[in-house]
Write a protein that holds these residues in place. Structure first.
Motif, PDB file in Angstrom:
ATOM      1  N   THR A 160      52.685  21.664  45.555  1.00 46.78           N
ATOM      2  CA  THR A 160      52.824  20.798  44.377  1.00 46.78           C
ATOM      3  C   THR A 160      53.340  21.553  43.149  1.00 46.78           C
ATOM      4  OG1 THR A 160      50.506  21.160  43.751  1.00 46.78           O
ATOM      5  CG2 THR A 160      50.984  19.260  45.179  1.00 46.78           C
ATOM      6  N   ARG A 161      53.889  22.760  43.353  1.00 50.93           N
ATOM      7  CA  ARG A 161      54.325  23.536  42.181  1.00 50.93           C
ATOM      8  C   ARG A 161      55.459  22.845  41.438  1.00 50.93           C
ATOM      9  NH1 ARG A 161      55.831  25.965  46.821  1.00 50.93           N
ATOM     10  NH2 ARG A 161      57.987  26.596  47.210  1.00 50.93           N
ATOM     11  N   TRP A 162      56.151  21.900  42.092  1.00 52.13           N
ATOM     12  CA  TRP A 162      57.231  21.173  41.433  1.00 52.13           C
ATOM     13  C   TRP A 162      56.867  19.709  41.178  1.00 52.13           C
ATOM     14  CZ3 TRP A 162      60.267  24.211  45.452  1.00 52.13           C
ATOM     15  CH2 TRP A 162      60.629  25.452  44.920  1.00 52.13           C
ATOM     16  N   VAL A 163      55.569  19.437  41.136  1.00 51.76           N
ATOM     17  CA  VAL A 163      55.084  18.150  40.638  1.00 51.76           C
ATOM     18  C   VAL A 163      54.722  18.375  39.173  1.00 51.76           C
ATOM     19  CG1 VAL A 163      53.299  16.373  40.772  1.00 51.76           C
ATOM     20  CG2 VAL A 163      54.243  17.370  42.881  1.00 51.76           C
ATOM     21  N   THR A 164      55.509  17.813  38.265  1.00 55.68           N
ATOM     22  CA  THR A 164      55.403  18.109  36.836  1.00 55.68           C
ATOM     23  C   THR A 164      54.539  17.083  36.120  1.00 55.68           C
ATOM     24  OG1 THR A 164      57.636  19.037  36.894  1.00 55.68           O
ATOM     25  CG2 THR A 164      56.734  18.494  34.725  1.00 55.68           C
ATOM     26  N   GLU A 165      53.607  17.575  35.314  1.00 64.48           N
ATOM     27  CA  GLU A 165      52.807  16.704  34.461  1.00 64.48           C
ATOM     28  C   GLU A 165      53.595  16.424  33.184  1.00 64.48           C
ATOM     29  OE1 GLU A 165      48.957  18.445  33.969  1.00 64.48           O
ATOM     30  OE2 GLU A 165      48.594  18.556  36.135  1.00 64.48           O
ATOM     31  N   THR A 166      53.736  15.147  32.853  1.00 63.15           N
ATOM     32  CA  THR A 166      54.658  14.710  31.807  1.00 63.15           C
ATOM     33  C   THR A 166      53.880  14.264  30.572  1.00 63.15           C
ATOM     34  OG1 THR A 166      56.024  13.868  33.631  1.00 63.15           O
ATOM     35  CG2 THR A 166      56.645  13.221  31.382  1.00 63.15           C
ATOM     36  N   PRO A 167      53.918  15.026  29.495  1.00 59.96           N
ATOM     37  CA  PRO A 167      53.159  14.664  28.286  1.00 59.96           C
ATOM     38  C   PRO A 167      53.626  13.337  27.692  1.00 59.96           C
ATOM     39  CG  PRO A 167      53.907  16.953  28.190  1.00 59.96           C
ATOM     40  CD  PRO A 167      54.621  16.312  29.344  1.00 59.96           C
ATOM     41  N   GLY A 168      52.680  12.553  27.227  1.00 60.62           N
ATOM     42  CA  GLY A 168      52.999  11.326  26.521  1.00 60.62           C
ATOM     43  C   GLY A 168      53.437  10.169  27.392  1.00 60.62           C
ATOM     44  N   VAL A 169      53.399  10.338  28.716  1.00 61.00           N
ATOM     45  CA  VAL A 169      53.805   9.280  29.639  1.00 61.00           C
ATOM     46  C   VAL A 169      52.695   9.094  30.676  1.00 61.00           C
ATOM     47  CG1 VAL A 169      55.540   8.512  31.307  1.00 61.00           C
ATOM     48  CG2 VAL A 169      56.238   9.880  29.334  1.00 61.00           C
ATOM     49  N   ALA A 170      52.373   7.847  30.970  1.00 59.46           N
ATOM     50  CA  ALA A 170      51.323   7.571  31.951  1.00 59.46           C
ATOM     51  C   ALA A 170      51.821   7.812  33.370  1.00 59.46           C
ATOM     52  CB  ALA A 170      50.846   6.124  31.814  1.00 59.46           C
ATOM     53  N   THR A 171      50.913   8.162  34.254  1.00 59.42           N
ATOM     54  CA  THR A 171      51.225   8.230  35.677  1.00 59.42           C
ATOM     55  C   THR A 171      51.613   6.836  36.175  1.00 59.42           C
ATOM     56  OG1 THR A 171      49.710  10.072  36.029  1.00 59.42           O
ATOM     57  CG2 THR A 171      50.228   8.717  37.949  1.00 59.42           C
ATOM     58  N   GLY A 172      52.532   6.768  37.112  1.00 60.83           N
ATOM     59  CA  GLY A 172      52.940   5.495  37.691  1.00 60.83           C
ATOM     60  C   GLY A 172      51.774   4.793  38.362  1.00 60.83           C
ATOM     61  N   VAL A 173      51.725   3.471  38.205  1.00 56.77           N
ATOM     62  CA  VAL A 173      50.661   2.693  38.841  1.00 56.77           C
ATOM     63  C   VAL A 173      51.247   1.456  39.501  1.00 56.77           C
ATOM     64  CG1 VAL A 173      48.873   3.449  37.216  1.00 56.77           C
ATOM     65  CG2 VAL A 173      50.136   1.326  36.776  1.00 56.77           C
ATOM     66  N   ALA A 174      50.533   0.966  40.498  1.00 56.52           N
ATOM     67  CA  ALA A 174      50.817  -0.338  41.096  1.00 56.52           C
ATOM     68  C   ALA A 174      49.543  -1.160  40.978  1.00 56.52           C
ATOM     69  CB  ALA A 174      51.237  -0.194  42.552  1.00 56.52           C
TER      70      ALA A 174
END
Length: 297
Positions: free
Chosen positions: A81-95
């Motif tokens: 997961t080293r290239w799974v980036t946490e993105t400041p100011g944006v929510a994780t995708g949801v369904a």
């Protein structure tokens, strides 16, 4: 087993069970609620990892509790997961999924998935060089998928695209796909031929389509254009969620065995997945798949 790079979506599924769908302005009591790790990219990565592939995930989550939970869940499956980036100011995708009897209504909010950009891929181009096969879907921006196909081609790697959600593919992207893995509806949409027979569409792309068809199994053609049918494996279904993602993960996990064998094992893994509840929850391990295949002979 193969080294697989998955470029795709990572979502948290929020599932509410209710006896009836609410009308506009109406508030109802539900019967149950659960959260499940999801997103086509993450689902397919988990399927491949459980079947023994060395998997790297390339995607984005939000800088929030869902993002941290999903990233940790992928790591627990043995996925890099080293290239799974946490993105400041944006929510994780949801369904947001409302389930009523056998029907459902779904609202997908892409969140951080929509922020996955071509420049993100450029920053980790080494991931493409190290992979044996690259797998993508269409729950991240199309421009990013196109760039992934270009980077795979640059490094001489096969590029497998699951064209879902259904949309017409740009000719340049289609030309760079080693293989596309649609269902019947997605195949017609991908080629922009809604009224065409699926047999005719497969014939247009010899050796480059593996079309899933539910319990019937899968259809594909060899490089000479000869149509092949991999029969489905008879099982008693409990939950069909994630069967297509399981097929795709298995296909790339067994890519080194050749298309026919990879499709056979993909169909078996997909069938086995529907005998348990949940998308990732139903995905089999390599030992389970081997035992199932052994029981079919």
């Amino acid at each position: 087993m193969s080294r697989v790079l998955v470029v795709g979506s990572i979502n948290m599924d929020l599932v509410v069970e209710t006896g009836t769908f609410p009308r506009l302005g109406e508030t109802l009591f539900g019967q149950g609620f659960a959260t499940h790790a999801g997103g086509k990219g993450a689902n397919q990565a988990v399927a491949a990892a459980r079947l023994g592939a060395e998997v790297t995930m390339l995607g984005r989550v939000g800088d929030d509790a869902f993002g941290r939970e999903l990233k940790a869940g992928l790591a627990a499956e043995g996925i890099a997961t080293r290239w799974v980036t946490e993105t400041p100011g944006v929510a994780t995708g949801v369904a947001a999924i409302t389930v009523c009897n056998a029907d459902n209504a779904i609202i997908v909010v892409p969140g951080a998935n929509a922020a996955l950009s071509p420049s993100d891929l450029n920053a980790v181009e080494a991931a493409f060089a190290e992979a044996d096969v690259v797998l993508a879907q269409l729950e991240v921006p199309l421009a990013t998928v196109e760039h992934a196909a270009m980077l795979a081609a640059r490094h001489g790697k096969p590029f497998v695209l699951n064209p879902a959600p259904a949309t017409q593919l740009p000719p340049a992207l289609l030309a760079q796909c080693t293989l596309i893995t649609p269902n019947e509806y997605e195949l017609a949409a991908a080629l922009g031929e809604p009224a065409a027979r699926w047999q005719d569409l497969l014939a247009r792309l010899p050796g480059r389509v593996a079309m899933t068809k539910g319990s019937e199994g899968a259809y594909f053609s060899d490089a000479g254009g000869v149509l092949r049918h991999q029969l489905g494996f008879p099982v008693k279904p409990v939950d069909t969620t994630g069967a297509g993602d399981t097929f795709n993960g298995a296909l790339v996990a067994f890519w080194p065995l050749g298309l026919a064998e990879a499709v056979r094992r993909g169909c078996a893994a997909g069938a086995l997945s529907v005998t348990r509840s949940g998308a990732q929850g139903g995905m089999p391990t390599l030992a389970e798949l081997n035992a199932f295949l052994g029981s079919q002979s």
